[in-house]
Motif scaffolding. Structure first.
Motif, mmCIF file in Angstrom:
data_model
loop_
_atom_site.group_PDB
_atom_site.id
_atom_site.type_symbol
_atom_site.label_atom_id
_atom_site.label_comp_id
_atom_site.label_asym_id
_atom_site.label_seq_id
_atom_site.Cartn_x
_atom_site.Cartn_y
_atom_site.Cartn_z
ATOM 1 N N ILE A 134 0.853 -1.197 0.000
ATOM 2 C CA ILE A 134 0.000 0.000 0.000
ATOM 3 C C ILE A 134 0.882 1.238 0.000
ATOM 4 O O ILE A 134 1.768 1.390 0.844
ATOM 5 C CB ILE A 134 -0.940 0.014 1.225
ATOM 6 N N LEU A 135 0.633 2.115 -0.956
ATOM 7 C CA LEU A 135 1.319 3.409 -1.015
ATOM 8 C C LEU A 135 0.474 4.411 -0.240
ATOM 9 O O LEU A 135 -0.705 4.613 -0.553
ATOM 10 C CB LEU A 135 1.479 3.854 -2.468
ATOM 11 N N VAL A 136 1.063 5.007 0.808
ATOM 12 C CA VAL A 136 0.360 5.997 1.635
ATOM 13 C C VAL A 136 0.913 7.377 1.296
ATOM 14 O O VAL A 136 2.094 7.639 1.496
ATOM 15 C CB VAL A 136 0.537 5.702 3.140
ATOM 16 N N ILE A 148 4.534 1.757 1.667
ATOM 17 C CA ILE A 148 5.492 2.667 1.038
ATOM 18 C C ILE A 148 4.976 4.077 1.309
ATOM 19 O O ILE A 148 3.875 4.430 0.871
ATOM 20 C CB ILE A 148 5.595 2.428 -0.488
ATOM 21 N N PRO A 149 5.728 4.903 2.065
ATOM 22 C CA PRO A 149 5.261 6.265 2.350
ATOM 23 C C PRO A 149 5.697 7.252 1.270
ATOM 24 O O PRO A 149 6.751 7.089 0.652
ATOM 25 C CB PRO A 149 5.944 6.588 3.679
ATOM 26 N N GLY A 171 2.774 14.514 -3.987
ATOM 27 C CA GLY A 171 2.266 13.879 -5.201
ATOM 28 C C GLY A 171 3.395 13.438 -6.112
ATOM 29 O O GLY A 171 3.360 12.344 -6.690
ATOM 30 N N GLU A 172 4.399 14.285 -6.231
ATOM 31 C CA GLU A 172 5.542 13.975 -7.102
ATOM 32 C C GLU A 172 6.264 12.721 -6.602
ATOM 33 O O GLU A 172 6.619 11.837 -7.397
ATOM 34 C CB GLU A 172 6.531 15.158 -7.146
ATOM 35 N N GLU A 173 6.470 12.640 -5.285
ATOM 36 C CA GLU A 173 7.145 11.468 -4.705
ATOM 37 C C GLU A 173 6.294 10.212 -4.905
ATOM 38 O O GLU A 173 6.816 9.124 -5.173
ATOM 39 C CB GLU A 173 7.412 11.701 -3.209
ATOM 40 N N ALA A 174 4.982 10.369 -4.791
ATOM 41 C CA ALA A 174 4.072 9.232 -4.990
ATOM 42 C C ALA A 174 4.219 8.665 -6.406
ATOM 43 O O ALA A 174 4.326 7.444 -6.589
ATOM 44 C CB ALA A 174 2.627 9.664 -4.749
ATOM 45 N N LEU A 175 4.229 9.540 -7.410
ATOM 46 C CA LEU A 175 4.346 9.079 -8.799
ATOM 47 C C LEU A 175 5.695 8.405 -9.032
ATOM 48 O O LEU A 175 5.776 7.393 -9.738
ATOM 49 C CB LEU A 175 4.146 10.245 -9.763
ATOM 50 N N LEU A 218 -3.502 4.938 -0.774
ATOM 51 C CA LEU A 218 -4.265 5.810 0.116
ATOM 52 C C LEU A 218 -3.746 7.216 -0.160
ATOM 53 O O LEU A 218 -2.566 7.499 0.083
ATOM 54 C CB LEU A 218 -4.048 5.437 1.585
ATOM 55 N N LEU A 219 -4.595 8.079 -0.665
ATOM 56 C CA LEU A 219 -4.142 9.352 -1.234
ATOM 57 C C LEU A 219 -4.837 10.546 -0.595
ATOM 58 O O LEU A 219 -6.066 10.685 -0.665
ATOM 59 C CB LEU A 219 -4.422 9.319 -2.746
ATOM 60 N N ASP A 220 -4.037 11.416 0.030
ATOM 61 C CA ASP A 220 -4.559 12.658 0.604
ATOM 62 C C ASP A 220 -4.938 13.602 -0.540
ATOM 63 O O ASP A 220 -4.251 13.659 -1.560
ATOM 64 C CB ASP A 220 -3.488 13.301 1.485
ATOM 65 N N VAL A 221 -6.031 14.317 -0.392
ATOM 66 C CA VAL A 221 -6.483 15.225 -1.448
ATOM 67 C C VAL A 221 -5.681 16.523 -1.436
ATOM 68 O O VAL A 221 -5.140 16.948 -2.453
ATOM 69 C CB VAL A 221 -7.993 15.540 -1.298
#
Length: 201
Positions: A7-9, A32-33, A37-41, A53-56
């Motif tokens: 899970i990517l948080v 995976i923390p 947004g850039e780090e998530a991608l 799990l994505l914060d708006v």
């Protein structure tokens, strides 16, 4: 579930990530923390992720922007996404679903509700993965058959066709897949006896 689900948080507040990690690690999920947004991608491109799990509301790239990019990329298109935010307005929920999220939870959230939603979405994802594998296997078998062959869904629309079908009838997938069998090749399959047989089956 064979392997530990990943899970990517994604949240710009580290304490929120730690809170979610605490709930999820107890369920034996791998986390995976990502704090932007850039780090998530970036982390999505280098890891096999089963759910996000994505914060708006984040500085820079918002959760909506991240979600739009996920849904535009073939590799991440089908990863389930749960948006988490302090927003309570229906407008934010509507925008989240329109952007392609699978579920939505408002802060402060109930950990049991969150875990139930995560578990449910992961179950659906793994079932879809199994269906995709079975479909790919079936298509590889279909392509080994020398005779022209098509498979139809319950509405008699073409789901897939063998390579020899395309070669024999000089057609392409774009004008075949999704078409009603009776509409194929200038309606050459619209034969009363065939129609009766197929509809009986």
């Amino acid at each position: 579930m064979k392997n530990k689900p990943v899970i990517l948080v994604v949240d710009d507040q580290l304490h929120n990530i730690k809170l979610l990690e605490g709930f999820l690690l107890r369920q034996e999920y791998a986390i995976i923390p990502a704090e932007s947004g850039e780090e998530a991608l970036e982390k999505l491109s280098g890891n096999q992720v089963d759910l996000v799990l994505l914060d708006v509301k984040m500085p820079g790239m918002s959760g909506f922007e991240v979600l739009t990019k996920l849904r535009a990329d073939k590799k991440t298109l089908r990863i389930p996404v749960v948006m988490i935010t302090s927003y309570n307005e229906n407008e934010a929920r509507l925008k989240a679903f329109e952007s392609g999220c699978d579920d939505f939870i408002s802060k402060p959230f109930d950990q049991y509700e969150l875990l139930a939603r995560v578990k449910s979405l992961l179950r659906i994802k793994f079932l879809n993965d199994e269906v995709d594998e079975a479909r790919e296997f079936a298509e590889s078998i279909i392509n080994t058959v020398r005779e022209p062959l098509i498979s139809l869904d319950q509405n008699l629309r073409v789901v897939t066709a063998s390579r020899s079908f395309y070669e024999f009838f000089k057609v392409i997938p774009e004008e075949t897949v999704g078409q009603l069998i009776y509409d194929l090749g200038n309606k050459q399959w619209d034969i009363p006896k065939l129609r009766e047989l197929l509809e009986t089956i």
